[in-house]
Design a protein around this motif. Structure first.
Motif, PDB file in Angstrom:
ATOM      1  N   SER A 145       0.833  -1.206   0.000  1.00  0.00           N
ATOM      2  CA  SER A 145       0.000   0.000   0.000  1.00  0.00           C
ATOM      3  C   SER A 145       0.864   1.251   0.000  1.00  0.00           C
ATOM      4  O   SER A 145       1.893   1.305   0.675  1.00  0.00           O
ATOM      5  N   LEU A 146       0.436   2.263  -0.736  1.00  0.00           N
ATOM      6  CA  LEU A 146       1.071   3.575  -0.625  1.00  0.00           C
ATOM      7  C   LEU A 146       0.691   4.175   0.732  1.00  0.00           C
ATOM      8  O   LEU A 146      -0.440   4.008   1.191  1.00  0.00           O
ATOM      9  N   GLU A 147       1.621   4.881   1.368  1.00  0.00           N
ATOM     10  CA  GLU A 147       1.287   5.472   2.663  1.00  0.00           C
ATOM     11  C   GLU A 147       0.106   6.430   2.544  1.00  0.00           C
ATOM     12  O   GLU A 147      -0.715   6.529   3.466  1.00  0.00           O
ATOM     13  N   SER A 148       0.005   7.119   1.424  1.00  0.00           N
ATOM     14  CA  SER A 148      -1.121   8.044   1.220  1.00  0.00           C
ATOM     15  C   SER A 148      -2.461   7.324   1.336  1.00  0.00           C
ATOM     16  O   SER A 148      -3.439   7.892   1.824  1.00  0.00           O
ATOM     17  N   GLN A 149      -2.522   6.074   0.870  1.00  0.00           N
ATOM     18  CA  GLN A 149      -3.745   5.278   1.009  1.00  0.00           C
ATOM     19  C   GLN A 149      -4.021   4.956   2.475  1.00  0.00           C
ATOM     20  O   GLN A 149      -5.169   4.960   2.914  1.00  0.00           O
ATOM     21  N   GLU A 174      10.329   6.183  -6.414  1.00  0.00           N
ATOM     22  CA  GLU A 174      10.552   5.076  -5.487  1.00  0.00           C
ATOM     23  C   GLU A 174      11.029   5.568  -4.110  1.00  0.00           C
ATOM     24  O   GLU A 174      10.662   5.002  -3.077  1.00  0.00           O
ATOM     25  N   LYS A 175      11.815   6.649  -4.115  1.00  0.00           N
ATOM     26  CA  LYS A 175      12.362   7.148  -2.850  1.00  0.00           C
ATOM     27  C   LYS A 175      11.293   7.730  -1.931  1.00  0.00           C
ATOM     28  O   LYS A 175      11.487   7.824  -0.731  1.00  0.00           O
ATOM     29  N   VAL A 176      10.154   8.121  -2.521  1.00  0.00           N
ATOM     30  CA  VAL A 176       9.055   8.679  -1.721  1.00  0.00           C
ATOM     31  C   VAL A 176       7.929   7.656  -1.564  1.00  0.00           C
ATOM     32  O   VAL A 176       7.631   7.202  -0.468  1.00  0.00           O
ATOM     33  N   LEU A 177       7.330   7.286  -2.681  1.00  0.00           N
ATOM     34  CA  LEU A 177       6.179   6.385  -2.623  1.00  0.00           C
ATOM     35  C   LEU A 177       6.583   4.945  -2.335  1.00  0.00           C
ATOM     36  O   LEU A 177       5.767   4.151  -1.865  1.00  0.00           O
ATOM     37  N   GLY A 178       7.849   4.597  -2.610  1.00  0.00           N
ATOM     38  CA  GLY A 178       8.315   3.244  -2.339  1.00  0.00           C
ATOM     39  C   GLY A 178       8.557   2.975  -0.862  1.00  0.00           C
ATOM     40  O   GLY A 178       8.705   1.827  -0.448  1.00  0.00           O
ATOM     41  N   VAL A 179       8.624   4.049  -0.065  1.00  0.00           N
ATOM     42  CA  VAL A 179       8.765   3.904   1.389  1.00  0.00           C
ATOM     43  C   VAL A 179       7.362   3.769   1.977  1.00  0.00           C
ATOM     44  O   VAL A 179       6.573   4.700   1.937  1.00  0.00           O
ATOM     45  N   THR A 180       7.058   2.590   2.505  1.00  0.00           N
ATOM     46  CA  THR A 180       5.703   2.324   2.991  1.00  0.00           C
ATOM     47  C   THR A 180       5.535   2.782   4.437  1.00  0.00           C
ATOM     48  O   THR A 180       6.513   3.123   5.120  1.00  0.00           O
TER      49      THR A 180
END
Length: 694
Positions: free
Chosen positions: A400-404, A437-443
């Protein structure tokens, strides 16, 4: 349940004030999401505009030759379009495709040869969300602004997958809400990172576990999740029983009188929880929001839509729904434009009444439920507004993306506890834009551990899937060597199956077919490269024949078709292998069917996430002089692939290329030399086999 609101916003560990931390967090997410959405839309539009419908269908991105079978009303007054194979064509079933529940699609008339697709084609176009798909039917919940256009859809139609603008919009709204948060609750502050979770104390009373099969690490994770800490992470490597642990946690929370919101990134992830909970809780205690992707007959009673149809509070709502559906039928029959307009006005009035009465009925039903199951996107549903939860559980958080993940956390500020489960060493969320990846890839999993330390993470360390040899390398490379194979699986091989011939090959646990030497080179199809912004999906012709040869060898020794799974990281290779395996099995008079015993699955790594087979064959594809391995550098993707088998793992790949690709691949090559059976194929023998098999 009271929200903890501090009078003075605390400072975070890095010295920033709370408002600065929130601003920094939301800014980076907004920027990355904007970039991701633009990339997603651009790729989708490029494919839709440049490829003809037949090619899109071949790639699984479109469904051709369907027609409207009916239009009806669903939960929330939504218009549902039912489509089935068009009777004017020879098609009797909907072709297999990659369109799934939750996807955003467009439905319109199939363009003629002289019409520009999606621009000048005659007839109306509607957009909506796929509710369900089967070989005989596709159900689509139509966006409100297209509800009138539905009535003009006639003749032979097609369905095409679009970029998921709805999900991006929901995440954008969530980040905007987070940026405006001035008085976060204690739980929200912990997730933001400006407040530390409460340190757990030793439980005075021992927990009475409801599942007596839980092992020590599972019990420890349950106890921690039920304890004082507001945040808990259940870390479940492959085969360690993560779902069983989560189910125990849910049952324990319900026994304490709590109301629990269970979320996941996809319909499949939450329906797995729903199926496991079925029969363990009273039927009216368990509710499913949204349309489940794989809802079994036995679990249909938990669907909010179905409950509303059959419950006493829903009787009046059902009557109005029937009246709306009958009005839709009248519109389809009449030729009078004036009469159509009047009927549609009546429908609008009926919908207004329907939604008001439905809201009241929904509140009655939802307030009875102790456990509500939905996707992360669904957690922001208007149906759940005003329903309070004590605990939020997010399963498969690493996909999951953290935003979700912030959707349930912000929409339900009354919650005092957050429990997340997953494995940050398996597939991450799909990232399409280079650099994101450096932002959204960090869960959320990664950030919470980085912020609050390993003390909130509970590793499940006993696995029940793989024998000890298959497990050994992923354990060393990804889990600090902490995984243990349970006694029931430690030594098992294909030879232990009663129908398999016992021999050297079937007693082997791991085989590496090493294609080094440059004779098994990779390639890229011209068609794929033309339309793929990443340069095209790679394939390897001779490796595909090696896969078929492996399948043949296993079948000759008595292994069943259903025991075998084939994985490749590249879609072009998946397609190539699937065609060759199907032809090979047909030539051996083994006809593939939908029956489980006759299915040999060939899939991408993503498609096999959460799955397992007795025997797994992996085609690595990459073989070149430069040592380029592309996204095989992603060790989490390979970790998923090599942890799917129970008894036998066969990897086909070029050691000279792979060992230069990444630390994970080099480590695998070194480990395999000492622990795996190694075979070096002869290209002449492979070509000879190919001639016989084709």
């Amino acid at each position: 349940m009271e929200s903890d609101k501090a009078k003075k916003p605390p400072a975070s560990a890095n010295g920033f004030g709370e408002s600065e931390v929130i601003a920094k967090l939301t800014k980076k997410f907004k920027t990355a999401l904007k970039k991701e959405r633009e990339e997603d839309v651009a790729r989708t539009q490029q494919q839709i505009q440049s490829l003809p419908p037949k090619i899109l269908a071949r790639r699984g991105l479109a469904i051709l030759n369907v027609s409207v079978s009916s239009v009806r009303t669903a939960l929330g007054g939504a218009t549902v379009l039912e489509l089935e194979p068009d009777l004017s064509t020879a098609t009797t079933e909907i072709e297999k495709n990659s369109i799934k529940t939750g996807d955003i699609v467009a439905v319109e008339k199939v363009p003629s040869a002289t019409e520009k697709k999606s621009k000048t084609s005659s007839g109306s176009r509607v957009e909506g969300v796929v509710l369900r798909q089967s070989p005989k039917q596709v159900l689509i919940s139509v966006d409100d602004k297209y509800s009138e256009a539905v009535l003009t859809l006639e003749g032979r139609l097609w369905i095409v997958k679009l970029a998921d603008a709805v999900t991006y919009a929901r995440m954008d709204e969530t980040m905007e809400d987070l940026s405006k948060l001035t008085s976060p609750t204690r739980l929200q502050r912990i997730v933001i990172g400006t407040t530390k979770p409460t340190k757990p104390k030793q439980n005075d009373e021992p927990i009475q576990y409801l599942d007596d099969t839980l092992n020590g690490s599972q019990k420890k994770a349950v106890a921690f999740s039920l304890g004082e800490s507001e945040v808990s992470i259940v870390h479940g490597p492959p085969g360690t029983g993560k779902t069983y642990t989560v189910i125990e946690i849910i049952r324990q929370l319900v026994a304490k009188g709590q109301r629990v919101l269970v979320c996941g990134p996809s319909n499949i992830s939450v329906d797995t929880i729903l199926e496991r909970l079925h029969g363990l809780l009273p039927p009216d205690n368990l509710l499913r929001i949204g349309h489940p992707a794989r809802l079994l007959t036995s679990t249909q009673q938990h669907s909010l839509d179905l409950i509303l149809r059959t419950s006493e509070p829903g009787q009046i709502v059902r009557d109005i729904r029937t009246e709306i559906d009958e009005s839709f039928a009248k519109i389809k029959k009449t030729r009078s434009g004036r009469e159509k307009t009047q009927i549609f006005r009546d429908i609008k009035d009926l919908r207004k009444e329907y939604r008001a009465r439905e809201r009241k009925a929904l509140n009655e039903v939802l307030n009875q439920g102790r456990v509500v199951v939905c996707t992360l996107h669904g957690a922001g549903s208007k149906f759940l507004s005003g329903i309070e939860f004590n605990t939020i559980i997010i399963d498969e958080v690493s996909q999951s993306l953290e935003s979700q993940c912030w959707i349930p956390i912000l929409n339900h500020p009354e919650a005092e506890k957050l429990i997340i489960s997953g494995d940050n060493k398996q597939l991450p969320p799909t990232i399409k834009s280079v650099g994101n990846e450096k932002v959204l890839g960090v869960t959320l999993f990664d950030r919470l551990v980085a912020t609050h330390g390993d003390s909130i993470r509970n590793l499940l360390n006993v696995q029940y899937r793989m024998n000890d040899t298959i497990m050994q390398y992923p354990s060393l490379a990804m889990y600090e060597g902490k995984l243990l194979a349970d006694d029931s699986v430690r030594d098992r091989t294909l030879a232990d199956l009663e129908y398999v011939t016992k021999c050297e090959e079937t007693e082997a646990k791991v085989l590496w077919i090493d294609t080094q030497g440059g004779e098994f080179g990779e390639s890229v199809s011209e068609e794929t490269a033309k339309f793929d912004p990443d340069g095209g999906s790679k394939s390897n012709d001779l490796e595909a024949w090696l896969v078929v040869q492996e399948v043949s060898d296993l079948l000759d020794r008595g292994v069943k078709v259903s025991d075998i799974g084939v994985i490749s990281p590249y879609n072009a290779q998946v397609s190539l292998i699937a065609k060759r395996v199907e032809t090979f099995l047909e030539n051996r008079n083994i006809g593939l069917s939908e029956k489980e015993e006759n299915v040999l699955e060939v899939s991408s790594v993503d498609g096999f996430q959460g799955r397992e087979k007795n025997a797994i064959i992996i085609s690595m594809v990459r073989s070149n002089d430069k040592g380029e391995v592309g996204f095989l550098k992603e060790d989490r993707r390979l970790n998923v692939a090599i942890t799917r088998p129970r008894r036998y793992l066969s990897i086909i790949g070029d050691s000279e290329t792979l060992s230069r690709g990444s630390n994970f691949l080099k480590g695998w090559a070194d480990w395999a030399m000492d622990n795996a059976e190694i075979r070096y194929p002869d290209v002449g023998e492979v070509l000879e086999f190919a001639m016989r098999a084709s």
